[in-house]
Scaffold this motif. Structure first.
Motif, PDB file in Angstrom:
ATOM      1  N   PRO A 316       0.804  -1.229   0.000  1.00 25.86           N
ATOM      2  CA  PRO A 316       0.000   0.000   0.000  1.00 25.86           C
ATOM      3  C   PRO A 316       0.835   1.276   0.000  1.00 25.86           C
ATOM      4  N   GLU A 317       1.960   1.260   0.704  1.00 26.42           N
ATOM      5  CA  GLU A 317       2.802   2.454   0.798  1.00 26.42           C
ATOM      6  C   GLU A 317       3.308   2.892  -0.569  1.00 26.42           C
ATOM      7  N   TYR A 318       3.528   1.923  -1.470  1.00 24.75           N
ATOM      8  CA  TYR A 318       4.080   2.220  -2.787  1.00 24.75           C
ATOM      9  C   TYR A 318       3.015   2.250  -3.887  1.00 24.75           C
ATOM     10  N   ASP A 319       1.734   2.013  -3.533  1.00 26.45           N
ATOM     11  CA  ASP A 319       0.678   1.892  -4.547  1.00 26.45           C
ATOM     12  C   ASP A 319       1.085   0.824  -5.564  1.00 26.45           C
ATOM     13  N   LEU A 320       1.464  -0.344  -5.039  1.00 21.96           N
ATOM     14  CA  LEU A 320       2.157  -1.356  -5.828  1.00 21.96           C
ATOM     15  C   LEU A 320       1.567  -2.741  -5.588  1.00 21.96           C
ATOM     16  N   VAL A 321       1.384  -3.486  -6.681  1.00 22.70           N
ATOM     17  CA  VAL A 321       0.987  -4.895  -6.618  1.00 22.70           C
ATOM     18  C   VAL A 321       1.947  -5.683  -7.498  1.00 22.70           C
ATOM     19  N   ILE A 322       2.478  -6.772  -6.973  1.00 23.54           N
ATOM     20  CA  ILE A 322       3.399  -7.626  -7.714  1.00 23.54           C
ATOM     21  C   ILE A 322       2.830  -9.040  -7.735  1.00 23.54           C
ATOM     22  N   GLY A 323       2.891  -9.691  -8.894  1.00 18.24           N
ATOM     23  CA  GLY A 323       2.356 -11.040  -9.007  1.00 18.24           C
ATOM     24  C   GLY A 323       3.313 -11.974  -9.718  1.00 18.24           C
ATOM     25  N   ALA A 324       3.200 -13.267  -9.386  1.00 20.21           N
ATOM     26  CA  ALA A 324       4.052 -14.270 -10.021  1.00 20.21           C
ATOM     27  C   ALA A 324       3.289 -15.570 -10.213  1.00 20.21           C
ATOM     28  N   HIS A 325       3.514 -16.204 -11.361  1.00 18.95           N
ATOM     29  CA  HIS A 325       3.140 -17.587 -11.625  1.00 18.95           C
ATOM     30  C   HIS A 325       4.411 -18.414 -11.642  1.00 18.95           C
ATOM     31  N   SER A 326       4.348 -19.622 -11.090  1.00 14.03           N
ATOM     32  CA  SER A 326       5.527 -20.486 -11.066  1.00 14.03           C
ATOM     33  C   SER A 326       5.147 -21.916 -11.420  1.00 14.03           C
ATOM     34  N   ASP A 327       6.135 -22.671 -11.854  1.00 18.14           N
ATOM     35  CA  ASP A 327       5.960 -24.066 -12.255  1.00 18.14           C
ATOM     36  C   ASP A 327       6.076 -24.968 -11.027  1.00 18.14           C
ATOM     37  N   VAL A 328       4.961 -25.583 -10.619  1.00 16.32           N
ATOM     38  CA  VAL A 328       4.998 -26.433  -9.427  1.00 16.32           C
ATOM     39  C   VAL A 328       5.645 -27.782  -9.708  1.00 16.32           C
ATOM     40  N   PHE A 329       5.943 -28.066 -10.977  1.00 15.19           N
ATOM     41  CA  PHE A 329       6.607 -29.317 -11.316  1.00 15.19           C
ATOM     42  C   PHE A 329       8.108 -29.121 -11.524  1.00 15.19           C
ATOM     43  N   GLY A 330       8.592 -27.920 -11.189  1.00 11.86           N
ATOM     44  CA  GLY A 330      10.021 -27.657 -11.305  1.00 11.86           C
ATOM     45  C   GLY A 330      10.790 -28.225 -10.125  1.00 11.86           C
ATOM     46  N   ASP A 331      12.073 -27.953 -10.102  1.00 13.20           N
ATOM     47  CA  ASP A 331      12.940 -28.458  -9.034  1.00 13.20           C
ATOM     48  C   ASP A 331      12.884 -27.544  -7.815  1.00 13.20           C
ATOM     49  N   ASP A 332      12.931 -28.154  -6.631  1.00 13.85           N
ATOM     50  CA  ASP A 332      13.057 -27.401  -5.373  1.00 13.85           C
ATOM     51  C   ASP A 332      12.031 -26.277  -5.276  1.00 13.85           C
ATOM     52  N   ILE A 333      10.743 -26.641  -5.350  1.00 14.31           N
ATOM     53  CA  ILE A 333       9.715 -25.601  -5.404  1.00 14.31           C
ATOM     54  C   ILE A 333       9.636 -24.802  -4.106  1.00 14.31           C
ATOM     55  N   SER A 334       9.959 -25.416  -2.968  1.00 17.91           N
ATOM     56  CA  SER A 334       9.951 -24.664  -1.707  1.00 17.91           C
ATOM     57  C   SER A 334      11.061 -23.625  -1.697  1.00 17.91           C
ATOM     58  N   ASP A 335      12.246 -24.026  -2.142  1.00 19.72           N
ATOM     59  CA  ASP A 335      13.352 -23.071  -2.220  1.00 19.72           C
ATOM     60  C   ASP A 335      13.020 -21.952  -3.203  1.00 19.72           C
ATOM     61  N   HIS A 336      12.360 -22.308  -4.301  1.00 19.18           N
ATOM     62  CA  HIS A 336      11.977 -21.295  -5.282  1.00 19.18           C
ATOM     63  C   HIS A 336      11.054 -20.258  -4.644  1.00 19.18           C
ATOM     64  N   SER A 337      10.066 -20.712  -3.869  1.00 18.51           N
ATOM     65  CA  SER A 337       9.152 -19.778  -3.202  1.00 18.51           C
ATOM     66  C   SER A 337       9.898 -18.849  -2.260  1.00 18.51           C
TER      67      SER A 337
END
Length: 457
Positions: A316-337
């Motif tokens: 809210p402070e920056y009037d900003l929204v950031i979004g991401a889609h990621s591949d859940v079948f990739g490697d090390d998905i927890s580390d990626h998050s």
């Protein structure tokens, strides 16, 4: 004479300055996103995205919205038409739907005990448990039925749908509410509460009250028992569609000139209700609201988080929204998050610090308010109070639960102020309507609001 002239001059100068004030533009989220790829920090932003985001192998798409416009959008092996399962970001959409139902008086306040939402099951624990507990992952239930392996669930969701009846979910083993425990099975009860309170599945309710205002058209959303959609995951959206929820919250529930979710609910959802104790898998997300993750106990940044790196982050402070889609079948998905969250918080968002001229979020003024009718339930007559914040054309109508127009109570131009109107329970032909649930709706200019009332003969 000079004193009078000086006074008039000051008034004139003040009027000129007032005309120069610019107010925040509220994006109409039912329309396509506008872009501003040439904004002043575009080169710096694209450089950081290229070095910090594009280099993460599981990233499918990354989008940055500043002041309601796309300032950066990149896809890696997907495109802007790619619709994927947003996994637990679905939970934040469910939170918004519950909020809309509460705003309209269709379901009780979350502080009510769960027995008010599920009165037909006779389970003693429901007199202790509240919907607030379920919304904050502090229900005390064990996560007994949701598959521990999300990939098995992905390929064969029928094993989950076969087990998710309301009675079975309410009968899961429990301890005592109040302590954070991330629980997909219990979270699914939010969808059931919405269903029993509105007589609509989450998908039907969203298709009526949320999705059209976000420009989302009939998305895929897996469902099971009584066609109730999964309240924990399985909503499929494009990246552009997904981040509109974040922008809606940033705009205090407005899409253009129409408020579809109350500012009160948004504030309630994005404040800390429970500490998570989690600071590894999703980064430093130490607190939890109503199915939103918070980076601190004051909600200065709040995020929706889905398996493997599906993210909506609102600043809210920056009037900003950031979004991401990621591949859940990739490697090390927890580390990626973990890494993706860190880079959003520590590498992307700080770029906008110098642009945040106002460190306090600007509140959008309400244009109308519609109060709960009184008495409710009622037998022969009820009063409906409402307030207007400007002179406008006002229409107040009554509908039955099937959406059929019962009666128009008012259609005229009215001045600003608090008003009251009565309804004697008759239709447009002067005939008394039968007992049941009805909805009353106010439309004033471009604004509208709906609430539920009950007649008991």
């Amino acid at each position: 004479m000079r004193r009078v002239m000086n006074s008039k001059l000051r008034i004139l100068i003040f009027a000129i300055l007032l005309l120069q004030v610019t107010y925040p533009q509220i994006t109409d989220l039912s329309e396509e996103w506008e872009t501003n790829m040439s904004f002043e920090l575009a080169d710096e932003l694209e450089n950081v995205v290229a070095t910090q985001i594009a280099t993460l192998p599981n990233t499918l798409g990354f989008i940055v919205i500043h002041k309601g416009k796309i300032v950066s959008e990149n896809y890696y092996g997907s495109d802007l038409e790619t619709s994927i399962n947003i996994w637990s970001v679905t939970k934040s959409f469910i939170s918004a739907l519950v909020g809309q139902a509460v705003d309209m008086g269709m379901i009780n306040d979350p502080d009510s005990t769960a027995s008010n939402f599920f009165p037909d099951y006779g389970i003693g624990y429901l007199d202790t448990l509240t919907l607030h507990n379920i919304l904050t992952m502090s229900s005390g239930y064990a996560d007994q039925f949701y598959p521990t392996d999300p990939f098995t669930f992905f390929f064969d969701p029928s094993q989950w749908w076969a087990l998710n009846s309301t009675e079975i979910l309410l009968s899961m083993p429990y301890a005592y509410p109040g302590e954070f425990y991330y629980n997909n099975s219990a979270c699914h009860l939010n969808a059931h509460a919405l269903f029993y309170g509105t007589d609509m599945t989450p998908s039907e309710f969203a298709g009526e009250y949320l999705f059209p205002h976000l420009g989302i058209d009939d998305p895929v959303w897996e469902s099971g028992y009584l066609d109730i959609n999964d309240g924990s995951a399985m909503l499929n959206l494009t990246l552009r569609e997904m981040v509109k929820l974040g922008q809606l919250y940033l705009q205090d529930g407005y899409s253009g000139e129409t408020q579809i979710l109350s500012q009160e609910w948004i504030e309630r959802s994005t404040q800390s209700h429970v500490e998570t104790g989690i600071d590894d898998e999703y980064g430093d997300l130490s607190d939890y609201g109503y199915l939103w993750w918070l980076i601190d106990d004051v909600g200065s940044v709040y995020t929706a988080q889905g398996l493997g790196g599906q993210i909506i982050a609102v600043f809210p402070e920056y009037d900003l929204v950031i979004g991401a889609h990621s591949d859940v079948f990739g490697d090390d998905i927890s580390d990626h998050s973990t890494v993706l969250n860190y880079r959003i918080l520590e590498q992307i968002a700080p770029i906008f610090d110098d642009l945040a001229s106002n460190k306090h979020h600007v509140t959008v003024p309400r244009k109308i308010s519609l109060e709960q009718n009184y008495p409710n339930p009622f037998n022969s007559k009820t009063k409906i109070e409402y307030s207007l914040y400007e002179m406008t054309t006002v229409e107040i109508t009554v509908y039955d639960i099937g959406g059929k127009l019962i009666k128009s109570l008012l259609s005229e131009v009215q001045s600003a102020g608090s008003k009251v109107i009565s309804w004697n329970g008759t239709n447009k032909f002067g005939e008394f309507v039968p007992s049941g649930t009805y909805f009353y709706r106010i439309e004033a200019g471009l604004h509208s609001q709906t609430r539920k009332m009950i007649i008991i003969k």
